[in-house]
Scaffold this active site. Structure first.
Site, PDB file in Angstrom:
ATOM      1  N   LYS A  81      -4.951  -7.683 -26.566  1.00 32.71           N
ATOM      2  CA  LYS A  81      -5.954  -7.076 -27.436  1.00 32.71           C
ATOM      3  C   LYS A  81      -5.310  -6.012 -28.338  1.00 32.71           C
ATOM      4  O   LYS A  81      -4.146  -5.629 -28.116  1.00 32.71           O
ATOM      5  CB  LYS A  81      -7.060  -6.481 -26.556  1.00 32.71           C
ATOM      6  CG  LYS A  81      -7.845  -7.532 -25.750  1.00 32.71           C
ATOM      7  CD  LYS A  81      -8.938  -6.856 -24.929  1.00 32.71           C
ATOM      8  CE  LYS A  81      -9.757  -7.874 -24.146  1.00 32.71           C
ATOM      9  NZ  LYS A  81     -10.851  -7.210 -23.381  1.00 32.71           N
ATOM     10  N   TYR A 110     -16.942 -14.087 -28.091  1.00 34.60           N
ATOM     11  CA  TYR A 110     -17.679 -13.243 -27.139  1.00 34.60           C
ATOM     12  C   TYR A 110     -19.186 -13.530 -27.160  1.00 34.60           C
ATOM     13  O   TYR A 110     -19.982 -12.657 -26.806  1.00 34.60           O
ATOM     14  CB  TYR A 110     -17.400 -11.764 -27.427  1.00 34.60           C
ATOM     15  CG  TYR A 110     -16.059 -11.282 -26.895  1.00 34.60           C
ATOM     16  CD1 TYR A 110     -15.714 -11.452 -25.546  1.00 34.60           C
ATOM     17  CD2 TYR A 110     -15.142 -10.635 -27.730  1.00 34.60           C
ATOM     18  CE1 TYR A 110     -14.498 -11.011 -25.051  1.00 34.60           C
ATOM     19  CE2 TYR A 110     -13.914 -10.185 -27.226  1.00 34.60           C
ATOM     20  CZ  TYR A 110     -13.608 -10.373 -25.891  1.00 34.60           C
ATOM     21  OH  TYR A 110     -12.403  -9.928 -25.390  1.00 34.60           O
ATOM     22  N   PHE A 147     -22.656  -3.123 -24.918  1.00 35.78           N
ATOM     23  CA  PHE A 147     -21.272  -2.911 -25.371  1.00 35.78           C
ATOM     24  C   PHE A 147     -20.831  -3.927 -26.422  1.00 35.78           C
ATOM     25  O   PHE A 147     -19.718  -3.841 -26.939  1.00 35.78           O
ATOM     26  CB  PHE A 147     -20.310  -2.931 -24.168  1.00 35.78           C
ATOM     27  CG  PHE A 147     -20.285  -4.235 -23.402  1.00 35.78           C
ATOM     28  CD1 PHE A 147     -19.470  -5.283 -23.800  1.00 35.78           C
ATOM     29  CD2 PHE A 147     -21.096  -4.415 -22.280  1.00 35.78           C
ATOM     30  CE1 PHE A 147     -19.434  -6.490 -23.099  1.00 35.78           C
ATOM     31  CE2 PHE A 147     -21.075  -5.619 -21.566  1.00 35.78           C
ATOM     32  CZ  PHE A 147     -20.245  -6.656 -21.979  1.00 35.78           C
ATOM     33  N   ARG A 206      -6.110 -14.938 -14.419  1.00 35.13           N
ATOM     34  CA  ARG A 206      -7.188 -13.992 -14.066  1.00 35.13           C
ATOM     35  C   ARG A 206      -6.723 -13.041 -12.965  1.00 35.13           C
ATOM     36  O   ARG A 206      -7.013 -11.848 -13.006  1.00 35.13           O
ATOM     37  CB  ARG A 206      -8.456 -14.736 -13.618  1.00 35.13           C
ATOM     38  CG  ARG A 206      -9.209 -15.484 -14.715  1.00 35.13           C
ATOM     39  CD  ARG A 206      -9.819 -14.619 -15.772  1.00 35.13           C
ATOM     40  NE  ARG A 206     -10.877 -13.743 -15.314  1.00 35.13           N
ATOM     41  CZ  ARG A 206     -11.678 -13.064 -16.151  1.00 35.13           C
ATOM     42  NH1 ARG A 206     -11.548 -13.186 -17.471  1.00 35.13           N
ATOM     43  NH2 ARG A 206     -12.589 -12.252 -15.676  1.00 35.13           N
ATOM     44  N   THR A 220     -11.965  -6.510 -14.572  1.00 37.17           N
ATOM     45  CA  THR A 220     -12.334  -6.121 -15.938  1.00 37.17           C
ATOM     46  C   THR A 220     -12.226  -4.610 -16.140  1.00 37.17           C
ATOM     47  O   THR A 220     -11.699  -4.148 -17.151  1.00 37.17           O
ATOM     48  CB  THR A 220     -13.772  -6.599 -16.242  1.00 37.17           C
ATOM     49  OG1 THR A 220     -13.833  -8.013 -16.011  1.00 37.17           O
ATOM     50  CG2 THR A 220     -14.158  -6.307 -17.680  1.00 37.17           C
ATOM     51  N   ARG A 250      -4.031  -4.885 -15.823  1.00 37.20           N
ATOM     52  CA  ARG A 250      -4.987  -3.795 -16.067  1.00 37.20           C
ATOM     53  C   ARG A 250      -4.795  -2.661 -15.057  1.00 37.20           C
ATOM     54  O   ARG A 250      -4.952  -1.486 -15.394  1.00 37.20           O
ATOM     55  CB  ARG A 250      -6.409  -4.344 -16.015  1.00 37.20           C
ATOM     56  CG  ARG A 250      -6.754  -5.198 -17.253  1.00 37.20           C
ATOM     57  CD  ARG A 250      -7.968  -6.061 -17.000  1.00 37.20           C
ATOM     58  NE  ARG A 250      -8.481  -6.692 -18.224  1.00 37.20           N
ATOM     59  CZ  ARG A 250      -9.429  -7.614 -18.206  1.00 37.20           C
ATOM     60  NH1 ARG A 250      -9.978  -8.014 -17.062  1.00 37.20           N
ATOM     61  NH2 ARG A 250      -9.852  -8.162 -19.345  1.00 37.20           N
ATOM     62  N   ASN A 291      -8.880  -2.617 -22.241  1.00 41.77           N
ATOM     63  CA  ASN A 291      -8.255  -3.156 -21.029  1.00 41.77           C
ATOM     64  C   ASN A 291      -7.174  -4.191 -21.332  1.00 41.77           C
ATOM     65  O   ASN A 291      -6.850  -5.029 -20.515  1.00 41.77           O
ATOM     66  CB  ASN A 291      -9.321  -3.683 -20.066  1.00 41.77           C
ATOM     67  CG  ASN A 291     -10.185  -4.763 -20.677  1.00 41.77           C
ATOM     68  OD1 ASN A 291      -9.932  -5.218 -21.785  1.00 41.77           O
ATOM     69  ND2 ASN A 291     -11.186  -5.206 -19.942  1.00 41.77           N
ATOM     70  N   HIS A 311      -7.031 -10.335 -22.460  1.00 46.22           N
ATOM     71  CA  HIS A 311      -8.115 -11.300 -22.216  1.00 46.22           C
ATOM     72  C   HIS A 311      -7.508 -12.559 -21.627  1.00 46.22           C
ATOM     73  O   HIS A 311      -6.436 -12.991 -22.041  1.00 46.22           O
ATOM     74  CB  HIS A 311      -8.830 -11.658 -23.523  1.00 46.22           C
ATOM     75  CG  HIS A 311      -9.718 -12.868 -23.384  1.00 46.22           C
ATOM     76  ND1 HIS A 311     -11.018 -12.772 -22.938  1.00 46.22           N
ATOM     77  CD2 HIS A 311      -9.476 -14.193 -23.566  1.00 46.22           C
ATOM     78  CE1 HIS A 311     -11.537 -14.008 -22.862  1.00 46.22           C
ATOM     79  NE2 HIS A 311     -10.616 -14.883 -23.244  1.00 46.22           N
ATOM     80  N   GLU A 313     -12.048 -21.975 -25.782  1.00 47.92           N
ATOM     81  CA  GLU A 313     -11.376 -20.813 -26.384  1.00 47.92           C
ATOM     82  C   GLU A 313     -10.066 -21.217 -27.066  1.00 47.92           C
ATOM     83  O   GLU A 313      -9.741 -20.712 -28.143  1.00 47.92           O
ATOM     84  CB  GLU A 313     -11.107 -19.750 -25.308  1.00 47.92           C
ATOM     85  CG  GLU A 313     -12.395 -19.104 -24.802  1.00 47.92           C
ATOM     86  CD  GLU A 313     -12.144 -18.001 -23.776  1.00 47.92           C
ATOM     87  OE1 GLU A 313     -10.979 -17.787 -23.376  1.00 47.92           O
ATOM     88  OE2 GLU A 313     -13.129 -17.348 -23.386  1.00 47.92           O
TER      89      GLU A 313
HETATM   90  P1  IDP Z   1     -13.195 -10.039 -18.841  1.00 44.17           P
HETATM   91  O1  IDP Z   1     -12.452  -9.584 -20.070  1.00 44.17           O
HETATM   92  O2  IDP Z   1     -12.574  -9.528 -17.587  1.00 44.17           O
HETATM   93  O3  IDP Z   1     -13.436 -11.523 -18.817  1.00 44.17           O
HETATM   94  P2  IDP Z   1     -16.007  -9.768 -19.579  1.00 44.17           P
HETATM   95  O4  IDP Z   1     -17.110  -9.442 -18.616  1.00 44.17           O
HETATM   96  O5  IDP Z   1     -15.942 -11.155 -20.118  1.00 44.17           O
HETATM   97  O6  IDP Z   1     -14.640  -9.342 -18.886  1.00 44.17           O
HETATM   98  O7  IDP Z   1     -16.140  -8.753 -20.786  1.00 44.17           O
HETATM   99  C1  IDP Z   1     -15.393  -8.948 -21.968  1.00 44.17           C
HETATM  100  C2  IDP Z   1     -14.825  -7.612 -22.399  1.00 44.17           C
HETATM  101  O8  IDP Z   1     -15.892  -6.759 -22.785  1.00 44.17           O
HETATM  102  C3  IDP Z   1     -14.100  -6.846 -21.284  1.00 44.17           C
HETATM  103  O9  IDP Z   1     -12.744  -7.221 -21.166  1.00 44.17           O
HETATM  104  C4  IDP Z   1     -14.250  -5.410 -21.716  1.00 44.17           C
HETATM  105  O10 IDP Z   1     -13.245  -5.053 -22.662  1.00 44.17           O
HETATM  106  C5  IDP Z   1     -15.596  -5.420 -22.409  1.00 44.17           C
HETATM  107  N1  IDP Z   1     -16.642  -4.960 -21.510  1.00 44.17           N
HETATM  108  C6  IDP Z   1     -17.195  -5.647 -20.490  1.00 44.17           C
HETATM  109  N2  IDP Z   1     -18.155  -4.947 -19.857  1.00 44.17           N
HETATM  110  C7  IDP Z   1     -18.197  -3.768 -20.517  1.00 44.17           C
HETATM  111  C8  IDP Z   1     -18.998  -2.590 -20.336  1.00 44.17           C
HETATM  112  O11 IDP Z   1     -19.857  -2.489 -19.448  1.00 44.17           O
HETATM  113  N3  IDP Z   1     -18.750  -1.576 -21.215  1.00 44.17           N
HETATM  114  C9  IDP Z   1     -17.820  -1.634 -22.196  1.00 44.17           C
HETATM  115  N4  IDP Z   1     -17.047  -2.731 -22.397  1.00 44.17           N
HETATM  116  C10 IDP Z   1     -17.235  -3.780 -21.558  1.00 44.17           C
HETATM  117 MG    MG Z   2     -14.612 -12.740 -19.990  1.00 43.43          MG
END
Ligand code: IDP
Ligand code: MG
Length: 157
Positions: free
Chosen positions: A17, A57, A65, A93, A99, A110, A120, A123, A134
């Protein structure tokens, strides 16, 4: 014992990212994936157009968010990659960590390199079905290079 290359290779999309690119973590992340034994089959540096970010997304549309996430992921260059290998989706993963970096185990990307949910660093596709969609969103077929590596026989029985 399985013959070399007997199981179909799985592919997954990985993004470094904008925070990871700005912090100079591309090499570190690529090195971790290479050392695990996965094979790099596509890679590019790009800035994500907002329509493509919205498609990527889409599952988060409407969440609090979401707007910030789209702003962030389109804010600077990212590195998009396709990695291939045994159980590539699951392997990436687990190597990424949870996350929320505060909950990510030490030893994960992470857990070692990030502190904030919104920044973080990495992805990775969360299922093989999502991985296929994707990868198609980021790469044309001709940009993905399957090739033999002589070291593969030292990675898979
Ligand atoms: P992932 O990246 O581990 O698959 P996802 O739930 O798909 O997690 O969320 C996508 C991205 O959105 C996360 O990597 C994170 O950067 C952001 N994100 C997810 N949940 C939150 C939140 O509650 N607050 C702020 N950013 C979030
Ligand atoms: Mg995800």
């Amino acid at each position: 014992m399985a013959a070399t290359g007997s199981a179909p290779a799985e592919r997954t999309l990985v993004l470094v990212k904008p925070d990871g690119v700005q912090r100079g973590l591309v090499g570190e992340i690529v090195a971790r994936l290479e050392r695990r034994g996965l094979k790099l089959v596509a890679l590019k540096l790009m800035q994500l157009p907002s329509e493509r970010a919205a498609r990527h997304y889409a599952e988060h549309q409407g969440k609090v968010f979401y707007e910030g996430l789209i702003r962030f992921i389109t804010s600077g260059p990212i590195v998009a990659m396709v990695w291939q290998g045994r159980e590539a989706v699951t392997v990436v993963r687990s190597l990424m960590g949870a996350t929320d970096p505060l909950k990510a185990a030490p030893g994960t990307v992470r857990g070692d390199l990030a502190l904030d949910l919104g920044m973080n660093v990495i992805h990775g596709s969360d299922s093989t079905a999502r991985a296929g969609a994707e990868i198609a969103l980021f790469f044309e077929d001709h940009e993905i290079h399957d090739y033999e590596r002589t070291l593969d026989r030292w990675i898979r029985e």
